[in-house]
Motif scaffolding. Structure first.
Motif, short mmCIF file in Angstrom:
data_model
loop_
_atom_site.label_atom_id
_atom_site.label_comp_id
_atom_site.label_asym_id
_atom_site.label_seq_id
_atom_site.Cartn_x
_atom_site.Cartn_y
_atom_site.Cartn_z
N SER A 154 0.82 -1.19 0.00
CA SER A 154 0.00 0.00 0.00
C SER A 154 0.87 1.26 0.00
O SER A 154 0.51 2.25 -0.61
CB SER A 154 -0.95 0.00 1.19
N SER A 155 2.00 1.22 0.67
CA SER A 155 2.87 2.40 0.67
C SER A 155 3.51 2.59 -0.69
O SER A 155 3.73 3.71 -1.12
CB SER A 155 3.94 2.29 1.75
N SER A 156 3.80 1.51 -1.40
CA SER A 156 4.37 1.67 -2.74
C SER A 156 3.33 2.24 -3.69
O SER A 156 3.65 3.03 -4.56
CB SER A 156 4.91 0.34 -3.27
N ALA A 157 2.06 1.86 -3.51
CA ALA A 157 1.00 2.43 -4.34
C ALA A 157 0.86 3.92 -4.05
O ALA A 157 0.68 4.72 -4.95
CB ALA A 157 -0.32 1.71 -4.09
N THR A 158 0.96 4.29 -2.79
CA THR A 158 0.88 5.69 -2.41
C THR A 158 2.07 6.46 -2.95
O THR A 158 1.93 7.55 -3.46
CB THR A 158 0.83 5.83 -0.87
N SER A 159 3.25 5.88 -2.86
CA SER A 159 4.43 6.58 -3.33
C SER A 159 4.40 6.75 -4.84
O SER A 159 4.92 7.72 -5.36
CB SER A 159 5.70 5.84 -2.90
N LYS A 160 3.78 5.83 -5.57
CA LYS A 160 3.67 5.98 -7.01
C LYS A 160 2.83 7.20 -7.35
O LYS A 160 3.13 7.93 -8.27
CB LYS A 160 3.06 4.72 -7.64
N VAL A 161 1.76 7.43 -6.57
CA VAL A 161 0.92 8.60 -6.81
C VAL A 161 1.71 9.86 -6.52
O VAL A 161 1.67 10.81 -7.29
CB VAL A 161 -0.36 8.53 -5.94
N VAL A 162 2.47 9.87 -5.45
CA VAL A 162 3.26 11.04 -5.08
C VAL A 162 4.31 11.30 -6.14
O VAL A 162 4.51 12.44 -6.55
CB VAL A 162 3.92 10.85 -3.69
N VAL A 163 4.96 10.27 -6.63
CA VAL A 163 5.98 10.44 -7.67
C VAL A 163 5.35 10.98 -8.93
O VAL A 163 5.88 11.85 -9.59
CB VAL A 163 6.70 9.10 -7.94
N ARG A 164 4.17 10.50 -9.27
CA ARG A 164 3.50 10.96 -10.48
C ARG A 164 3.14 12.43 -10.35
O ARG A 164 3.31 13.19 -11.29
CB ARG A 164 2.25 10.13 -10.72
N ARG A 165 2.63 12.86 -9.22
CA ARG A 165 2.31 14.27 -9.02
C ARG A 165 3.58 15.11 -9.08
O ARG A 165 3.61 16.16 -9.68
CB ARG A 165 1.61 14.48 -7.69
N HIS A 166 4.62 14.62 -8.45
CA HIS A 166 5.89 15.35 -8.47
C HIS A 166 6.42 15.44 -9.89
O HIS A 166 6.93 16.46 -10.31
CB HIS A 166 6.90 14.65 -7.56
N SER A 167 6.29 14.38 -10.66
CA SER A 167 6.77 14.37 -12.02
C SER A 167 6.01 15.39 -12.87
O SER A 167 6.61 16.09 -13.67
CB SER A 167 6.62 12.97 -12.61
N LEU A 168 4.70 15.46 -12.71
CA LEU A 168 3.91 16.43 -13.47
C LEU A 168 4.33 17.85 -13.10
O LEU A 168 4.51 18.70 -13.99
CB LEU A 168 2.42 16.21 -13.19
N PHE A 169 4.50 18.11 -11.83
CA PHE A 169 4.94 19.43 -11.37
C PHE A 169 6.32 19.76 -11.94
O PHE A 169 6.56 20.86 -12.43
CB PHE A 169 4.94 19.46 -9.84
#
Length: 80
Positions: A45-60
């Protein structure tokens, strides 16, 4: 108890294997109520959460880089 298909250890009261989905010997008693419990590890679950955070960071990061590149290109065109 171990799954007879994949061989991984599962709960003794499990009706299906949480890893491969195959029915266990507990599935033969159809009158038993089935409780579905998510027993996935916290790392999943933490890896799924971190993927979302990385994706948002990547877009930014992408938006900043586009603006920076565009600004440098305009500056280069002006001084050329």
């Amino acid at each position: 108890m171990f799954c007879h298909k994949c061989g991984k250890e599962i709960d003794n009261d499990a009706v299906v294997c949480v890893y491969c989905g195959v029915e266990t010997k507990n599935m033969t008693n159809k009158n038993t109520p089935i409780n579905i419990v998510n027993q996935s590890s916290s790392s999943a679950s933490s890896s799924a959460t971190s993927k979302v955070v990385v994706r948002r960071h990547s877009l930014f990061f992408d938006l900043i880089m586009i603006c920076l590149t565009g600004g440098l290109w305009i500056f280069w065109m002006l001084i050329r």
